[in-house]
Design a protein around this motif. Structure first.
Motif, mmCIF file in Angstrom:
data_model
loop_
_atom_site.group_PDB
_atom_site.id
_atom_site.type_symbol
_atom_site.label_atom_id
_atom_site.label_comp_id
_atom_site.label_asym_id
_atom_site.label_seq_id
_atom_site.Cartn_x
_atom_site.Cartn_y
_atom_site.Cartn_z
ATOM 1 N N LEU A 293 0.795 -1.229 0.000
ATOM 2 C CA LEU A 293 0.000 0.000 0.000
ATOM 3 C C LEU A 293 0.831 1.285 0.000
ATOM 4 O O LEU A 293 0.474 2.245 -0.703
ATOM 5 C CB LEU A 293 -0.976 -0.015 1.173
ATOM 6 C CG LEU A 293 -2.192 -0.921 0.967
ATOM 7 C CD1 LEU A 293 -2.907 -1.174 2.292
ATOM 8 C CD2 LEU A 293 -3.152 -0.310 -0.054
ATOM 9 N N PRO A 294 1.939 1.386 0.754
ATOM 10 C CA PRO A 294 2.717 2.626 0.691
ATOM 11 C C PRO A 294 3.234 2.937 -0.706
ATOM 12 O O PRO A 294 3.470 4.100 -1.036
ATOM 13 C CB PRO A 294 3.857 2.367 1.675
ATOM 14 C CG PRO A 294 3.279 1.412 2.666
ATOM 15 C CD PRO A 294 2.430 0.495 1.834
ATOM 16 N N GLY A 295 3.395 1.911 -1.542
ATOM 17 C CA GLY A 295 3.811 2.162 -2.910
ATOM 18 C C GLY A 295 2.791 2.951 -3.702
ATOM 19 O O GLY A 295 3.135 3.651 -4.664
ATOM 20 N N LEU A 296 1.530 2.857 -3.284
ATOM 21 C CA LEU A 296 0.472 3.581 -3.991
ATOM 22 C C LEU A 296 0.481 5.065 -3.676
ATOM 23 O O LEU A 296 -0.118 5.866 -4.413
ATOM 24 C CB LEU A 296 -0.905 3.004 -3.637
ATOM 25 C CG LEU A 296 -1.375 1.802 -4.463
ATOM 26 C CD1 LEU A 296 -0.467 0.610 -4.270
ATOM 27 C CD2 LEU A 296 -2.809 1.436 -4.113
ATOM 28 N N LEU A 297 1.141 5.450 -2.588
ATOM 29 C CA LEU A 297 1.120 6.854 -2.188
ATOM 30 C C LEU A 297 1.780 7.752 -3.224
ATOM 31 O O LEU A 297 1.350 8.884 -3.442
ATOM 32 C CB LEU A 297 1.814 7.032 -0.837
ATOM 33 C CG LEU A 297 1.183 6.307 0.351
ATOM 34 C CD1 LEU A 297 1.976 6.592 1.619
ATOM 35 C CD2 LEU A 297 -0.274 6.699 0.529
#
Length: 223
Positions: free
Chosen positions: A89-93
């Motif tokens: 999920l942090p990659g989507l930021l």
């Protein structure tokens, strides 16, 4: 691509890059990978999780339409899927910014209080990605890490000092990355100093590296 066809491919246990490439070429693959993570009972779901993680690293914008479903997997009863989402999920930021963080924030921050060191470690490893997009979260996340001595980790249901030391290793790796631009440089240096004689050699080594960054004359501990 049909689900059963994709399942057959995943059972081959190819490198995650292979399955990510399937998603890049065929827009039906990504929602199928997510569906497999959500519903599949066999180990195939772990191949799907790795593929989605790879996509988040290489082409995160392709996952944005499925952000709510991925965030929902933070509630998965399967720990490996849940912990994988902490990395994905942090990659989507980078692609979705604050809107994505706002949706996942409450659930994600709970992992910094987890009693499972694997879950905690995955969350800590992504602090840099979070702070790059939402630097204001430093005042929430870094104090949680600095106060790790008040945190209980369990191993087979029993409080474990060794797991806490493992967690300190994750924290120091995070601090090494964040130190130059952090508002908590003095606190990070003090944390490192307290861990120079840690029972784990890896923790000691990282503490020494951070202390070198904080040496007088570098200008890095001044506010």
């Amino acid at each position: 691509m049909e689900r059963e066809q994709l399942m057959t491919e995943l059972r081959k246990k190819e490198d995650s890059k292979v399955y990510a490439e399937l998603g890049y070429r065929d827009n039906s693959v990504i929602p199928l990978l997510i569906e497999i993570m959500e519903t599949e009972k066999t180990a195939v779901k772990y191949q799907a999780e790795k593929a989605v993680r790879k996509i988040s690293e290489e082409r995160p914008a392709m996952l944005l339409p499925y952000g709510d479903r991925l965030i929902g997997l933070l509630d998965s009863e399967n720990n490996f899927i849940k912990w994988g989402m902490l990395l994905t999920l942090p990659g989507l930021l980078e692609a979705g910014g604050r809107d994505i963080w706002g949706k996942m924030r409450a659930k994600y921050l709970l992992s910094f209080r987890s009693q499972q060191v694997a879950e905690f470690g995955n969350a800590v490893s992504c602090v840099g990605k979070i702070l790059k997009v939402c630097p204001e979260e430093e005042t929430t996340i870094i104090p949680l890490l600095l106060n790790i001595d008040g945190h209980t980790f369990l191993h087979h249901g029993v409080p474990s000092l060794e797991c806490r030391n493992v967690a300190k290793g994750h924290i120091l790796e995070c601090f090494l990355e964040q130190f130059p631009d952090s508002a908590y440089r003095e606190e990070m240096a003090a944390f490192a100093e307290r861990n120079l004689e840690n029972d784990r050699k890896q923790v000691c080594a990282r503490a020494r590296r951070l202390m070198k960054l904080a040496q007088p004359g570098t200008g890095r501990c001044t506010r």
